[in-house]
Scaffold this motif. Structure first.
Motif, short mmCIF file in Angstrom:
data_model
loop_
_atom_site.label_atom_id
_atom_site.label_comp_id
_atom_site.label_asym_id
_atom_site.label_seq_id
_atom_site.Cartn_x
_atom_site.Cartn_y
_atom_site.Cartn_z
N ARG A 212 38.70 41.51 53.41
CA ARG A 212 39.88 41.69 52.56
C ARG A 212 40.20 43.16 52.27
NH1 ARG A 212 42.12 38.14 54.16
NH2 ARG A 212 42.14 36.02 53.36
N LYS A 213 39.27 44.06 52.53
CA LYS A 213 39.56 45.47 52.31
C LYS A 213 40.56 46.01 53.33
CE LYS A 213 35.14 46.77 50.17
NZ LYS A 213 33.90 47.60 50.34
N ASN A 214 40.59 45.39 54.51
CA ASN A 214 41.40 45.94 55.59
C ASN A 214 42.34 44.95 56.27
OD1 ASN A 214 40.07 48.65 55.64
ND2 ASN A 214 38.29 47.42 56.17
N GLN A 215 42.14 43.66 56.08
CA GLN A 215 42.91 42.69 56.85
C GLN A 215 43.50 41.59 55.97
OE1 GLN A 215 41.38 41.49 60.86
NE2 GLN A 215 39.45 42.29 60.07
N GLU A 216 44.65 41.10 56.40
CA GLU A 216 45.26 39.93 55.78
C GLU A 216 45.38 38.84 56.84
OE1 GLU A 216 45.87 38.98 52.79
OE2 GLU A 216 45.01 40.85 52.04
N ILE A 217 44.32 38.09 56.99
CA ILE A 217 44.28 36.94 57.89
C ILE A 217 43.68 35.77 57.13
CG2 ILE A 217 44.09 38.33 60.00
CD1 ILE A 217 41.06 37.80 59.95
N GLY B 231 38.37 36.39 47.94
CA GLY B 231 39.47 36.49 48.90
C GLY B 231 39.62 35.37 49.91
N ALA B 232 38.80 34.31 49.82
CA ALA B 232 38.97 33.18 50.75
C ALA B 232 40.28 32.46 50.46
CB ALA B 232 37.80 32.21 50.62
N ASP B 233 40.90 31.94 51.50
CA ASP B 233 42.14 31.17 51.35
C ASP B 233 41.87 29.70 51.08
OD1 ASP B 233 44.48 33.06 52.13
OD2 ASP B 233 42.96 33.42 53.65
N ASP B 234 40.73 29.21 51.53
CA ASP B 234 40.43 27.79 51.43
C ASP B 234 38.93 27.58 51.46
OD1 ASP B 234 41.18 25.11 51.18
OD2 ASP B 234 42.66 25.27 52.78
N TYR B 235 38.50 26.39 51.04
CA TYR B 235 37.06 26.13 50.92
C TYR B 235 36.82 24.65 51.22
CZ TYR B 235 32.37 26.78 48.81
OH TYR B 235 31.02 26.90 48.57
N LEU B 236 36.03 24.38 52.25
CA LEU B 236 35.63 23.01 52.58
C LEU B 236 34.12 22.91 52.42
CD1 LEU B 236 38.36 23.44 54.32
CD2 LEU B 236 37.53 21.50 55.65
N ASN C 112 53.75 52.34 38.82
CA ASN C 112 53.98 53.76 38.52
C ASN C 112 53.78 54.64 39.75
OD1 ASN C 112 54.49 53.19 35.76
ND2 ASN C 112 52.28 53.18 35.35
N GLY C 113 54.23 54.13 40.90
CA GLY C 113 54.17 54.88 42.14
C GLY C 113 52.88 54.75 42.93
N ASP C 114 51.86 54.15 42.35
CA ASP C 114 50.58 53.96 43.05
C ASP C 114 50.55 52.58 43.69
OD1 ASP C 114 49.61 56.47 42.24
OD2 ASP C 114 48.95 55.65 40.32
N GLU C 115 50.31 52.55 45.01
CA GLU C 115 50.28 51.27 45.70
C GLU C 115 49.09 50.42 45.26
OE1 GLU C 115 50.24 49.36 50.22
OE2 GLU C 115 50.60 51.52 49.93
N ILE C 116 49.34 49.15 45.05
CA ILE C 116 48.31 48.19 44.65
C ILE C 116 48.06 47.24 45.81
CG2 ILE C 116 47.67 46.44 42.96
CD1 ILE C 116 48.10 49.23 41.77
N LEU C 117 46.81 47.08 46.18
CA LEU C 117 46.47 46.19 47.29
C LEU C 117 46.26 44.77 46.77
CD1 LEU C 117 43.99 48.43 49.31
CD2 LEU C 117 46.44 48.09 49.68
N LEU C 118 47.10 43.87 47.25
CA LEU C 118 47.01 42.47 46.87
C LEU C 118 46.72 41.63 48.10
CD1 LEU C 118 50.14 42.06 44.54
CD2 LEU C 118 47.78 42.51 43.84
#
Length: 229
Positions: free
Chosen positions: A68-73, A94-99, A149-155
């Motif tokens: 999650r620090k570098n990728q959105e998959i 950061g998991a999208d799903d859990y089985l 306030n101008g600083d990018e936030i990683l979501l």
């Protein structure tokens, strides 16, 4: 052909996942070691990752956090750990799903497909750039970038989806159930607690004082509301 990385030390389970994914047109690779799996995932060659939590050398929680620090998959957990605390922690990092094991391989494939479609939709080209602005908070709907306030936030993708949904509907109260069904859909694991976890994560990133939020308000017993100030 989309490539899926399977990080699973139980070879029987990994091969079962691989067989079902290949039958559905995905190219798959199996890694049984957590550290090697993280290095593979970091290469950027994969459209999605399926990961166990209990792995040699590096556990699944650490792997998800690093991805999650570098990728959105899409990252889908398949684990024998079935306690709610483990599920919430998996989603929180950061998991999208859990089985939970035992699981339906067909359901795993269905969930991967659903998440891939959602990510593709979110990353698709925008027809026009629009910026939603509220007192220092900016949401760029074309680039999906958020700044305070101008600083990018990683979501994460889900955090962005949730923030965008609320900010696009200011002063409207939405129940946790409504938010979950809108952002995650019926095909995903989770419930109202999933929404609460993601709200907390967003607040930590955009609010001056997360304990006393200005943007995302909680209406106890009702739900959440975005306050445009």
């Amino acid at each position: 052909m989309k490539r899926i990385l399977i990080i699973e030390d139980d070879l029987d389970i990994a091969e079962l996942e691989r067989d079902y994914l290949q039958l559905n047109g995905y190219k798959t690779e199996i890694v049984q070691d957590g550290l090697i799996g993280l290095k593979k995932a970091a290469s950027g060659q994969y459209a999605a990752v399926v990961v166990d939590l209990m792995l040699p050398n590096k556990d699944g929680f650490e792997i998800i956090r690093e991805i999650r620090k570098n990728q959105e998959i899409p990252v889908i957990v398949v684990s024998a750990k079935n306690e709610d605390i483990d599920k919430i922690r998996g989603l929180d990092v950061g998991a999208d799903d859990y089985l939970t094991k035992p699981f339906s391989p067909a359901e795993l494939v269905a969930r991967i497909k659903a998440h891939l479609k959602r990510y593709q939709r979110l990353k698709g080209p925008a027809t026009a750039q629009e910026v939603i602005q509220y007192k220092g908070l900016e949401i760029n709907t074309a680039s999906h970038k958020v700044s305070v306030n101008g600083d990018e936030i990683l979501l994460t993708t889900k955090e962005y989806d949730l923030l965008f949904f609320l900010a696009s509907n200011p002063n409207i109260v939405f129940s946790k159930e409504h938010i979950f069904n809108t952002i995650w859909g019926n095909e995903s694991f989770g419930d109202a607690a999933t929404v609460a976890v993601h709200i907390q994560k967003i607040r930590r990133k955009i609010e001056k004082d997360p304990a006393n939020p200005e943007f995302i308000e909680t209406l106890w017993g009702t739900g959440y509301r975005f306050n445009p100030l």
